[in-house]
Design a protein around this motif. Structure first.
Motif, short mmCIF file in Angstrom:
data_model
loop_
_atom_site.label_atom_id
_atom_site.label_comp_id
_atom_site.label_asym_id
_atom_site.label_seq_id
_atom_site.Cartn_x
_atom_site.Cartn_y
_atom_site.Cartn_z
N LEU A 1 7.99 -34.43 -36.74
CA LEU A 1 7.89 -33.81 -35.04
C LEU A 1 7.84 -32.41 -35.33
O LEU A 1 8.12 -31.76 -36.42
CB LEU A 1 9.55 -34.11 -34.52
N PRO A 2 7.16 -31.87 -34.38
CA PRO A 2 7.02 -30.11 -34.49
C PRO A 2 8.72 -29.64 -34.13
O PRO A 2 9.30 -30.36 -33.56
CB PRO A 2 6.10 -30.08 -33.11
N ILE A 3 8.70 -28.61 -35.00
CA ILE A 3 10.13 -27.82 -34.82
C ILE A 3 10.04 -26.87 -33.64
O ILE A 3 9.19 -25.84 -33.63
CB ILE A 3 10.54 -27.11 -35.94
N GLN A 4 10.46 -27.19 -32.46
CA GLN A 4 10.48 -26.24 -31.28
C GLN A 4 11.44 -24.86 -31.46
O GLN A 4 12.48 -24.88 -32.30
CB GLN A 4 11.20 -26.93 -30.06
N GLY A 5 10.64 -23.70 -31.39
CA GLY A 5 11.32 -22.46 -31.47
C GLY A 5 10.65 -21.89 -32.81
O GLY A 5 10.68 -20.68 -33.26
N THR A 6 9.35 -22.67 -33.33
CA THR A 6 8.97 -22.18 -34.50
C THR A 6 7.37 -22.41 -34.10
O THR A 6 7.06 -23.07 -33.00
CB THR A 6 8.82 -22.79 -35.84
N ALA A 7 6.67 -21.50 -34.79
CA ALA A 7 5.07 -21.51 -34.44
C ALA A 7 4.29 -22.92 -34.48
O ALA A 7 3.81 -23.44 -33.77
CB ALA A 7 4.46 -20.48 -35.15
N SER A 8 4.50 -23.29 -35.84
CA SER A 8 3.85 -24.62 -36.26
C SER A 8 4.50 -25.11 -37.32
O SER A 8 3.87 -26.27 -37.86
CB SER A 8 2.34 -24.19 -36.71
N SER A 9 5.75 -25.07 -37.63
CA SER A 9 6.70 -25.70 -38.45
C SER A 9 6.91 -27.32 -38.13
O SER A 9 7.00 -27.52 -36.70
CB SER A 9 7.95 -25.19 -38.83
N THR A 10 7.03 -28.15 -38.90
CA THR A 10 7.18 -29.59 -38.39
C THR A 10 8.42 -30.11 -39.56
O THR A 10 8.87 -29.51 -40.39
CB THR A 10 6.06 -30.35 -38.62
N ALA A 11 9.11 -31.29 -39.12
CA ALA A 11 10.06 -31.84 -39.92
C ALA A 11 9.98 -33.14 -39.76
O ALA A 11 9.06 -33.77 -38.93
CB ALA A 11 11.69 -31.49 -39.13
N TRP A 12 9.99 -33.89 -41.17
CA TRP A 12 9.90 -35.50 -40.93
C TRP A 12 11.41 -35.83 -40.56
O TRP A 12 12.40 -35.18 -41.00
CB TRP A 12 9.54 -35.82 -42.45
N PRO B 1 -0.63 -41.27 -26.81
CA PRO B 1 -1.53 -40.19 -26.81
C PRO B 1 -1.34 -38.85 -26.95
O PRO B 1 0.07 -38.40 -26.53
CB PRO B 1 -2.43 -40.33 -25.69
N ALA B 2 -2.29 -37.78 -27.80
CA ALA B 2 -1.87 -36.56 -27.97
C ALA B 2 -1.60 -36.07 -26.45
O ALA B 2 -0.82 -34.95 -26.53
CB ALA B 2 -2.76 -36.00 -28.78
N SER B 3 -2.04 -36.26 -25.67
CA SER B 3 -2.05 -35.89 -24.33
C SER B 3 -0.72 -35.76 -23.47
O SER B 3 -0.20 -35.17 -22.71
CB SER B 3 -3.19 -36.30 -23.43
N ASP B 4 -0.03 -36.96 -23.85
CA ASP B 4 1.34 -37.30 -23.78
C ASP B 4 2.26 -36.45 -24.65
O ASP B 4 3.09 -35.62 -24.20
CB ASP B 4 1.57 -38.76 -23.36
N GLY B 5 2.17 -36.79 -26.07
CA GLY B 5 2.72 -36.16 -26.96
C GLY B 5 4.29 -36.33 -27.36
O GLY B 5 4.76 -35.70 -28.03
N ARG B 6 4.57 -37.23 -26.49
CA ARG B 6 6.35 -37.55 -26.74
C ARG B 6 6.74 -38.34 -27.71
O ARG B 6 5.96 -39.22 -28.05
CB ARG B 6 6.81 -38.36 -25.28
N ARG B 7 7.63 -38.18 -28.22
CA ARG B 7 8.33 -39.45 -29.37
C ARG B 7 9.54 -39.84 -28.32
O ARG B 7 10.40 -39.16 -27.89
CB ARG B 7 8.99 -38.57 -30.41
N LEU C 1 12.80 -37.38 -27.85
CA LEU C 1 13.74 -37.00 -29.03
C LEU C 1 12.69 -35.69 -29.60
O LEU C 1 11.67 -36.04 -29.82
CB LEU C 1 13.91 -38.04 -30.19
N THR C 2 13.40 -34.52 -29.56
CA THR C 2 12.73 -33.26 -29.99
C THR C 2 13.80 -32.69 -30.88
O THR C 2 14.92 -33.09 -31.30
CB THR C 2 12.37 -32.57 -29.03
N VAL C 3 13.07 -32.04 -31.91
CA VAL C 3 14.07 -31.22 -32.81
C VAL C 3 13.74 -29.70 -32.73
O VAL C 3 12.67 -29.26 -32.31
CB VAL C 3 13.37 -31.36 -34.41
N GLN C 4 14.79 -29.14 -32.40
CA GLN C 4 14.99 -27.58 -32.23
C GLN C 4 15.56 -26.55 -33.20
O GLN C 4 16.49 -27.05 -33.99
CB GLN C 4 15.72 -27.42 -30.89
N GLN C 5 14.87 -25.69 -33.65
CA GLN C 5 15.47 -24.48 -34.58
C GLN C 5 16.76 -23.83 -33.67
O GLN C 5 16.34 -23.14 -32.62
CB GLN C 5 14.49 -23.52 -35.12
N PHE C 6 17.87 -23.92 -34.11
CA PHE C 6 18.98 -23.50 -33.16
C PHE C 6 20.20 -22.82 -34.02
O PHE C 6 20.65 -23.66 -35.01
CB PHE C 6 19.48 -24.49 -32.09
N ASN C 7 20.45 -21.61 -33.75
CA ASN C 7 21.70 -21.07 -34.52
C ASN C 7 21.60 -21.31 -36.02
O ASN C 7 22.50 -21.61 -36.49
CB ASN C 7 22.86 -21.69 -33.91
#
Ligand SMILES: *[C@@H]1O[C@H](CO)[C@@H](O)[C@H](O)[C@H]1NC(C)=O
Ligand SMILES: *[C@@H]1O[C@H](CO)[C@@H](O)[C@H](O)[C@H]1NC(C)=O
Ligand SMILES: *[C@@H]1O[C@H](CO)[C@@H](O)[C@H](O)[C@H]1NC(C)=O
Ligand SMILES: *[C@@H]1O[C@H](CO)[C@@H](O)[C@H](O)[C@H]1NC(C)=O
Ligand SMILES: *[C@@H]1O[C@H](CO)[C@@H](O)[C@H](O)[C@H]1NC(C)=O
Ligand SMILES: *[C@@H]1O[C@H](CO)[C@@H](O)[C@H](O)[C@H]1NC(C)=O
Ligand SMILES: *[C@@H]1O[C@H](CO)[C@@H](O)[C@H](O)[C@H]1NC(C)=O
Length: 522
Positions: free
Chosen positions: A246-257, A314-320, A348-354
């Protein structure tokens, strides 16, 4: 041949009742049978966790552990339903049957876009389904493949099954291949190989395997509780892995497995629960980040187990989008024509937080297309002794609230209220906790774990406001706190006439920025 049966779950049973059964009051009670309005449950009989979730063209395919022959766990097959909006489901014929002394246990799906399985035809690519074969005769569990050449309508079992035999599992499974199950399979782009994550019942580990062609597999690594720093003790019996980036929200292009699992023990509400680890993956080994116990469990209720996510969105949707089974009481719930239902699908999303990573979940936005506003309150203070929403009714509701609690205050939303019944959704400022209190929710006599209180920590946001989103359906409650960092999902079995609401305050005032009650009708 495709036989699509389009109908809402409730109607068939009502029709059957009227056609074939004299219409006595007791039969009407059975006909209703707590069938949900906007959640999926089987047409008839048993389901446990979802399987092989995959989007194909416009269809969200739902497969699920299903007993077609009885309303109890047994004869497990992959039941099948499709939807274009995650709201209206069309029942489909069994996709993968229990046959020849081999049951079809849990697994996952993937699109073989490069035909690396070689199972495609000259003009069609295969959709693959990986499942565990269970032999009741000797209790062996091996790993199997089925494929669809008609876009997920029908599946054929691969002739070369098993793709991982008991003999091949044995060195990696302390039971010698009696507890190896729930294959999660996907194509790992950066290493150009297929990867399988396999659970090993009772062993607190998953194994990683790779394959060039989905048919021959090589063990690569074990991921066990000792591979993880900061894991609280007692979280044992890992099953039903899902694994994705998943992409990590709050970062430019980081991802997490993300490795999502259902442990059998150690969850906040007891029984099965769903947790998720973040980390990195090189194609062979998953390296988990230090576990933050406050960002570990995806649900703090009793009834959200065996979670799985849709692939091929599809990427146009992009949701997990993830969903789980609601029912942790076996055959005990007081439903007679079905047991087990699907949770409402959530992103489900992952966010960089605190300084750490946290998971956020939200009901899919499609829900807004089938709900109508009943109540809209803004900028109102509620004080102890006052009651709001007492003239609003409904058993299929979507309620959103944003409020600022004063010190010592508790907000209490009672749903499914009538007679002596009500289920409380509370927010207690002093402990920064949201809770679901099922002690008065209705029938809690069917199982020792059907009542009680489930809690989750929930801090106000940076402005001091607390958000709650409450999905009420005929026999379920899903409560999302904040941006979705805390969720509590529970089954409830109130009388159908308990359809009232009440919003109250105690211990201090609360400033209601907004309260919106929507009725959901499909
Ligand atoms: C499984 O299905 C077969 C055939 O329908 C039936 O004979 C058998 O009793 C079933 N077993 C269970 C455990 O439901
Ligand atoms: C997929 O592979 C099989 C076996 O090699 C071949 O017969 C089929 O034509 C291939 N299909 C496509 C679309 O590449
Ligand atoms: C599967 O879907 C593709 C893309 O929509 C379509 O071209 C193809 O004809 C479909 N195949 C079958 C067997 O329905
Ligand atoms: C941020 O992290 C610190 C230290 O871990 C913690 O004390 C604090 O409560 C956290 N803040 C929020 C808003 O979660
Ligand atoms: C509620 O208060 C906010 C902030 O003062 C304001 O922006 C908003 O327009 C108000 N809403 C209503 C419906 O009065
Ligand atoms: C929730 O609030 C109601 C009403 O104030 C109260 O009766 C109930 O005990 C509370 N439950 C919990 C778990 O806080
Ligand atoms: C709810 O019931 C449980 C036992 O079923 C009891 O331990 C608990 O105190 C009750 N909670 C409240 C808030 O009444």
């Amino acid at each position: 041949m495709m036989t699509t049966v389009t109908r809402q779950p409730c109607k068939r049973h009502l029709i059957l009742t009227f056609l074939f059964v004299s219409c006595s009051f007791s039969y009407l009670a059975v006909a209703d049978d707590f069938r949900p309005t906007y959640h999926f449950c089987p047409d008839v009989n048993w389901m446990n966790e979802p399987n092989g979730l995959i989007r194909i063209d416009l269809d969200w395919h739902l497969f699920y552990q299903h007993n077609p022959d009885g309303n109890y766990w047994g004869n497990l097959s992959w039941g099948h339903a499709t939807s274009t909006d995650l709201l209206h489901w069309n029942y489909q014929p069994i996709a993968i049957s229990s046959a020849d002394g081999i049951q079809a246990f849990t697994g996952t799906s993937y699109y073989d876009i490069s035909n690396s399985s070689g199972l495609g035809t000259p003009d069609g690519l295969p959709y693959l389904a990986f499942f565990t074969g269970y032999f009741p005769s000797n209790r062996v569990q091996d790993q199997r493949l089925a494929y669809s050449l008609d876009n997920g309508t029908t599946y054929t079992k691969f002739q070369g099954n098993p793709i991982i035999s008991q003999q091949q599992e044995s060195p990696h499974d302390s039971t010698g291949g009696l507890e190896s199950r729930d294959p999660k399979v996907f194509f790992h782009e950066s290493t150009g190989q297929w990867v399988m994550v396999l659970a090993h019942g009772g062993q607190n580990k998953v194994t990683f395997w790779t394959s060039p062609d989905t048919k021959s597999w090589t063990w690569q690594s074990d991921f066990t509780s000792s591979s993880i720093s900061g894991l609280p003790s007692g979280i044992t019996g890992w099953e039903v892995p899902d694994f994705f980036e998943l992409p990590i929200q709050g970062t430019a292009s980081s991802t997490a497995w993300v490795l999502m699992l259902t442990p059998a023990n150690g969850s906040p509400a007891g029984g099965n629960g769903v947790l998720a680890f973040t980390g990195s993956f090189d194609g062979r080994v998953f390296t988990a980040n230090l576990v933050d116990p406050n960002n570990l469990w995806l649900d703090y209720g009793r009834d959200w187990d065996g979670a799985m996510s849709w692939e091929n969105v599809p990427a146009s949707d992009g949701r997990r989008v993830v969903a789980a089974v609601m029912n942790s009481y076996g055959t005990n719930p007081p439903t007679s024509t079905w047991k087990g239902m699907l949770s409402f699908p959530r992103t489900l999303t992952v966010q960089q937080f605190n300084g750490t990573l946290r998971f956020l979940q939200q009901p899919v936005i499609e829900l807004h297309t089938v709900s109508g506003l009943l109540v809209d309150i803004a900028n109102k203070t509620i004080s102890p002794g006052q009651t709001l929403l007492s003239t609003t009714n409904g058993i299929a509701l979507d309620i959103t609230m944003s409020f600022i609690p004063t010190a010592g205050s508790t907000l209490s939303l009672a749903v499914r209220k009538g007679g002596s019944e009500q289920t409380f959704v509370n927010y207690t400022q002093s402990s920064a906790q949201m809770s679901v209190d099922r002690n008065l929710s209705g029938d809690i006599s069917y199982d020792p774990n059907a009542g009680g209180v489930h809690v989750a920590k929930l801090q106000p946001d940076a402005t001091g406001a607390v958000q709650l989103r409450v999905l009420v359906d005929t026999c379920s409650l899903e409560v999302y706190g904040g941006q979705g960092e805390a969720v509590i999902s529970d089954l409830i079995f109130p009388s159908s006439t308990s359809d009232g609401l009440a919003l109250t305050a105690s211990g201090g005032d609360l400033y209601l920025q907004s309260v919106q009650v929507r009725e959901v009708a499909l």
